[in-house]
Write an enzyme that holds these catalytic residues in place. Structure first.
Site, PDB file in Angstrom:
ATOM      1  N   SER A   1      -1.388   7.918  13.379  1.00 48.35           N
ATOM      2  CA  SER A   1      -0.816   8.006  14.731  1.00 48.35           C
ATOM      3  C   SER A   1      -1.917   8.225  15.784  1.00 48.35           C
ATOM      4  O   SER A   1      -3.041   8.617  15.456  1.00 48.35           O
ATOM      5  CB  SER A   1       0.187   9.161  14.800  1.00 48.35           C
ATOM      6  OG  SER A   1      -0.512  10.380  14.774  1.00 48.35           O
TER       7      SER A   1
ATOM      8  N   GLN B   1       0.853  -1.198   0.000  1.00 48.21           N
ATOM      9  CA  GLN B   1       0.000   0.000   0.000  1.00 48.21           C
ATOM     10  C   GLN B   1       0.884   1.242   0.000  1.00 48.21           C
ATOM     11  O   GLN B   1       1.539   1.539   1.001  1.00 48.21           O
ATOM     12  CB  GLN B   1      -0.862  -0.054   1.260  1.00 48.21           C
ATOM     13  CG  GLN B   1      -1.774   1.118   1.458  1.00 48.21           C
ATOM     14  CD  GLN B   1      -2.501   0.991   2.797  1.00 48.21           C
ATOM     15  OE1 GLN B   1      -3.086  -0.038   3.100  1.00 48.21           O
ATOM     16  NE2 GLN B   1      -2.434   2.026   3.596  1.00 48.21           N
ATOM     17  N   GLY B   2       0.930   1.951  -1.129  1.00 46.85           N
ATOM     18  CA  GLY B   2       1.823   3.114  -1.269  1.00 46.85           C
ATOM     19  C   GLY B   2       1.068   4.408  -1.063  1.00 46.85           C
ATOM     20  O   GLY B   2       0.678   5.065  -2.046  1.00 46.85           O
TER      21      GLY B   2
ATOM     22  N   SER C   1       1.817   6.777   2.162  1.00 41.28           N
ATOM     23  CA  SER C   1       2.630   7.789   2.854  1.00 41.28           C
ATOM     24  C   SER C   1       3.850   8.199   2.033  1.00 41.28           C
ATOM     25  O   SER C   1       4.391   7.415   1.251  1.00 41.28           O
ATOM     26  CB  SER C   1       3.134   7.245   4.187  1.00 41.28           C
ATOM     27  OG  SER C   1       2.071   6.765   4.949  1.00 41.28           O
TER      28      SER C   1
ATOM     29  N   GLU D   1      -8.933  -1.481   7.501  1.00 39.05           N
ATOM     30  CA  GLU D   1      -7.696  -2.037   8.062  1.00 39.05           C
ATOM     31  C   GLU D   1      -7.933  -2.597   9.454  1.00 39.05           C
ATOM     32  O   GLU D   1      -7.302  -3.546   9.877  1.00 39.05           O
ATOM     33  CB  GLU D   1      -6.631  -0.930   8.150  1.00 39.05           C
ATOM     34  CG  GLU D   1      -5.561  -1.030   7.086  1.00 39.05           C
ATOM     35  CD  GLU D   1      -4.472   0.021   7.239  1.00 39.05           C
ATOM     36  OE1 GLU D   1      -4.625   1.096   6.644  1.00 39.05           O
ATOM     37  OE2 GLU D   1      -3.491  -0.246   7.945  1.00 39.05           O
TER      38      GLU D   1
HETATM   39  C1  LIG Z   1       6.416   0.380  10.730  1.00 39.26           C
HETATM   40  C2  LIG Z   1       5.597   1.278   9.836  1.00 39.26           C
HETATM   41  C3  LIG Z   1       4.867   0.725   8.783  1.00 39.26           C
HETATM   42  C4  LIG Z   1       4.136   1.551   7.916  1.00 39.26           C
HETATM   43  N1  LIG Z   1       3.491   0.995   6.819  1.00 39.26           N
HETATM   44  C5  LIG Z   1       2.923   1.817   5.884  1.00 39.26           C
HETATM   45  C6  LIG Z   1       2.404   1.287   4.650  1.00 39.26           C
HETATM   46  O1  LIG Z   1       2.421   0.080   4.395  1.00 39.26           O
HETATM   47  N2  LIG Z   1       1.885   2.145   3.737  1.00 39.26           N
HETATM   48  C7  LIG Z   1       1.840   3.493   3.957  1.00 39.26           C
HETATM   49  O2  LIG Z   1       1.363   4.210   3.089  1.00 39.26           O
HETATM   50  N3  LIG Z   1       2.315   4.030   5.121  1.00 39.26           N
HETATM   51  C8  LIG Z   1       2.863   3.231   6.078  1.00 39.26           C
HETATM   52  N4  LIG Z   1       3.389   3.759   7.250  1.00 39.26           N
HETATM   53  C9  LIG Z   1       3.361   5.210   7.432  1.00 39.26           C
HETATM   54  C10 LIG Z   1       2.429   5.692   8.539  1.00 39.26           C
HETATM   55  O3  LIG Z   1       1.091   5.651   8.119  1.00 39.26           O
HETATM   56  C11 LIG Z   1       2.899   7.123   8.900  1.00 39.26           C
HETATM   57  O4  LIG Z   1       4.176   6.983   9.496  1.00 39.26           O
HETATM   58  C12 LIG Z   1       1.947   7.809   9.860  1.00 39.26           C
HETATM   59  O5  LIG Z   1       0.743   8.137   9.225  1.00 39.26           O
HETATM   60  C13 LIG Z   1       2.594   9.098  10.444  1.00 39.26           C
HETATM   61  O6  LIG Z   1       3.091   9.898   9.434  1.00 39.26           O
HETATM   62  P1  LIG Z   1       4.583  10.469   9.482  1.00 39.26           P
HETATM   63  O7  LIG Z   1       5.510   9.339   9.770  1.00 39.26           O
HETATM   64  O8  LIG Z   1       4.807  11.253   8.240  1.00 39.26           O
HETATM   65  O9  LIG Z   1       4.633  11.419  10.752  1.00 39.26           O
HETATM   66  P2  LIG Z   1       4.112  12.908  10.827  1.00 39.26           P
HETATM   67  O10 LIG Z   1       2.808  13.027  10.121  1.00 39.26           O
HETATM   68  O11 LIG Z   1       5.218  13.807  10.385  1.00 39.26           O
HETATM   69  O12 LIG Z   1       3.857  13.085  12.366  1.00 39.26           O
HETATM   70  C14 LIG Z   1       4.940  13.289  13.299  1.00 39.26           C
HETATM   71  C15 LIG Z   1       4.305  13.456  14.694  1.00 39.26           C
HETATM   72  O13 LIG Z   1       3.454  14.624  14.711  1.00 39.26           O
HETATM   73  C16 LIG Z   1       2.142  14.280  15.116  1.00 39.26           C
HETATM   74  N5  LIG Z   1       1.160  15.046  14.342  1.00 39.26           N
HETATM   75  C17 LIG Z   1       1.163  15.253  13.001  1.00 39.26           C
HETATM   76  N6  LIG Z   1       0.100  15.999  12.649  1.00 39.26           N
HETATM   77  C18 LIG Z   1      -0.594  16.269  13.781  1.00 39.26           C
HETATM   78  C19 LIG Z   1      -1.808  16.978  14.059  1.00 39.26           C
HETATM   79  N7  LIG Z   1      -2.520  17.558  13.092  1.00 39.26           N
HETATM   80  N8  LIG Z   1      -2.237  17.033  15.346  1.00 39.26           N
HETATM   81  C20 LIG Z   1      -1.527  16.422  16.358  1.00 39.26           C
HETATM   82  N9  LIG Z   1      -0.363  15.733  16.131  1.00 39.26           N
HETATM   83  C21 LIG Z   1       0.083  15.651  14.873  1.00 39.26           C
HETATM   84  C22 LIG Z   1       2.000  12.782  14.791  1.00 39.26           C
HETATM   85  O14 LIG Z   1       1.040  12.166  15.626  1.00 39.26           O
HETATM   86  C23 LIG Z   1       3.404  12.273  15.083  1.00 39.26           C
HETATM   87  O15 LIG Z   1       3.547  12.047  16.462  1.00 39.26           O
HETATM   88  C24 LIG Z   1       4.097   2.949   8.144  1.00 39.26           C
HETATM   89  C25 LIG Z   1       4.804   3.500   9.232  1.00 39.26           C
HETATM   90  C26 LIG Z   1       5.548   2.688  10.066  1.00 39.26           C
HETATM   91  C27 LIG Z   1       6.318   3.322  11.195  1.00 39.26           C
END
Ligand SMILES: Cc1cc2nc3c(=O)[nH]c(=O)nc-3n(C[C@H](O)[C@H](O)[C@H](O)COP(=O)(O)OP(=O)(O)OC[C@H]3O[C@@H](n4cnc5c(N)ncnc54)[C@H](O)[C@@H]3O)c2cc1C
Length: 377
Positions: free
Chosen positions: A360, A123-124, A126, A241
């Site tokens: 998150s 699933q692409g 992020s 999911e």
């Molecule tokens: C092990 C793993 C597997 C994953 N697998 C997939 C996958 O298969 N496919 C895919 O597409 N993605 C995948 N992801 C991505 C995952 O969905 C994202 O990491 C997640 O949505 C958070 O985005 P980010 O890492 O860009 O963090 P950010 O969005 O940059 O967030 C950083 C921090 O800021 C907080 N934050 C951000 N915005 C707000 C807000 N508006 N209010 C309050 N707090 C906020 C977040 O809660 C977090 O603590 C995976 C991630 C991990 C770690």
């Protein structure tokens, strides 16, 4: 409400339990080579399919069995108890996207091999600067005749290193509101211009990856839904999911909590109030998750599509998984850190990103605050 199995469900559970006993793959946790893990995933998927355990809740016309989501919950529960390799969970929610939004031709082409495991998917969604704010994604797809030319980067794509195809979100229009300019392409990964770069996690496993697209040409017929309908498709996918799949985590957590109780007893730690409190809290969190899943499943059976209440389940799951592993580190202490019981440190690290992937904890709380009409901070 009666949450016990009906006679049919109980019969299904018993025959599944017997099948799992005879068919689970020994030693699957010890595999480290990417090629071996890939082979194991396919073999396990095909076995489940051949035995009739894939697509339990899919409509019959798409190769499924048309059963209620309870059967998927039973499958997850028994697989968790039997400590099998992970179930190919993406099948259910990626399948949902394709059979809800795909054309008849796409359904015929993609659903059978998704179900039988011949083709592995990822699933692409992020990107490096589009995780929580997914709608800001920048991977660009420009239409040229019968093709899209795709450029950009995906991040954290779980299973990409083992996958053949990807459900890819791309920006097809930059002139409209960000949610409206997104489309969804069914994208092969073994084509010129795609580079998959593994991200090695604490376990040493390349469980997720960065995926780069450099002038990748994708036939326009691979787009599902209309151009600009990608956001709706993504939201349907993520809302499926959670739910039945959580039941597998519950049975694993229950097993872990029992193991921790035994270890605490052996180490004379049950008199320690702090440890007792952490174990009790882990147990309560796990049971709270269980009842939340049961409630969600009841709503699904009564015909309600999953909605934002799944955010409660995601929060409960993160809390139960992380609380259990905090208790584990307290019980095993230095043994977990110095290598004598390092599997517990590894499981502790595995619990950390639960509150990040799939949205998150902060984002789940934002969703719930919106549902409850709370004022914005
Ligand atoms: C092990 C793993 C597997 C994953 N697998 C997939 C996958 O298969 N496919 C895919 O597409 N993605 C995948 N992801 C991505 C995952 O969905 C994202 O990491 C997640 O949505 C958070 O985005 P980010 O890492 O860009 O963090 P950010 O969005 O940059 O967030 C950083 C921090 O800021 C907080 N934050 C951000 N915005 C707000 C807000 N508006 N209010 C309050 N707090 C906020 C977040 O809660 C977090 O603590 C995976 C991630 C991990 C770690």
């Amino acid at each position: 409400m009666d949450y016990r199995d009906t006679p049919e469900e109980a019969e299904f559970r018993l025959s599944l339990r017997a099948w799992l006993k005879d068919n689970t793959i020994e030693g699957w946790r010890d595999l480290t080579e990417v090629a071996d893990v890939r082979k194991l995933r396919k073999e396990w998927h095909r076995k489940l399919y051949a035995a009739g355990y894939m697509g339990l809740n899919w409509p019959v016309e798409y190769g499924g069995q048309g059963l209620s989501p309870i059967y998927d919950a039973i499958l997850n529960d028994e697989a968790g108890k039997a400590d099998t390799p992970p179930l190919p969970g993406m099948v259910n929610y990626l399948g949902r996207a394709i059979f809800t939004y795909g054309s008849e031709e796409q359904k015929k082409r993609f659903l059978p091999t998704l179900l039988n495991g011949e083709i592995q998917w990822c699933q692409g969604f992020s990107e490096p600067s589009a995780g929580s704010d997914l709608a800001s994604l920048r991977t660009r797809a420009v239409r040229e005749g019968d093709e899209y030319v795709v450029n950009g980067q995906k991040m954290w794509t779980s299973g990409a290193i083992h996958a053949d195809w990807c459900l890819l979100l791309v920006r097809t229009d930059t002139s409209v509101a960000k949610h409206k300019g997104i489309s969804c392409l069914l994208t092969p990964l073994e084509v010129p211009g795609v580079t998959v770069r593994p991200i090695v996690l604490h376990s040493g496993e390349p469980e997720t990856a960065e995926v780069f697209f450099d002038d990748v040409r994708i036939p326009a017929e691979n787009r599902i839904g209309e151009e600009g309908a990608g956001w709706k498709i993504a939201m349907t996918t993520v809302s499926y999911e959670r739910g039945a799949a959580d039941v597998g985590f519950i049975s694993k957590l229950r097993r872990t909590i029992t193991e921790l109780e035994d270890a605490a007893r052996e180490r004379n730690l049950l008199g320690d109030q702090g440890i007792r409190r952490k174990l009790a809290r882990a147990y309560v969190d796990c049971e709270a998750l269980n009842w939340n899943v049961a409630r969600q499943l009841s709503m699904r059976i009564s015909g309600r599509a999953p909605g934002p209440e799944g955010s409660v389940g995601k929060l409960l799951w993160s809390r139960a998984a992380q609380g259990t592993m905090h208790a584990a580190l307290d019980i095993f202490g230095a043994d977990a850190l110095t290598g004598a019981r390092e599997e517990w440190l590894s499981d502790y690290f595995t619990s950390r990103p639960v509150s990040v992937y799939g949205g998150s904890s902060q984002i789940q709380k934002n969703i719930l605050a919106r549902m409850l009409d709370m004022p914005k901070g």
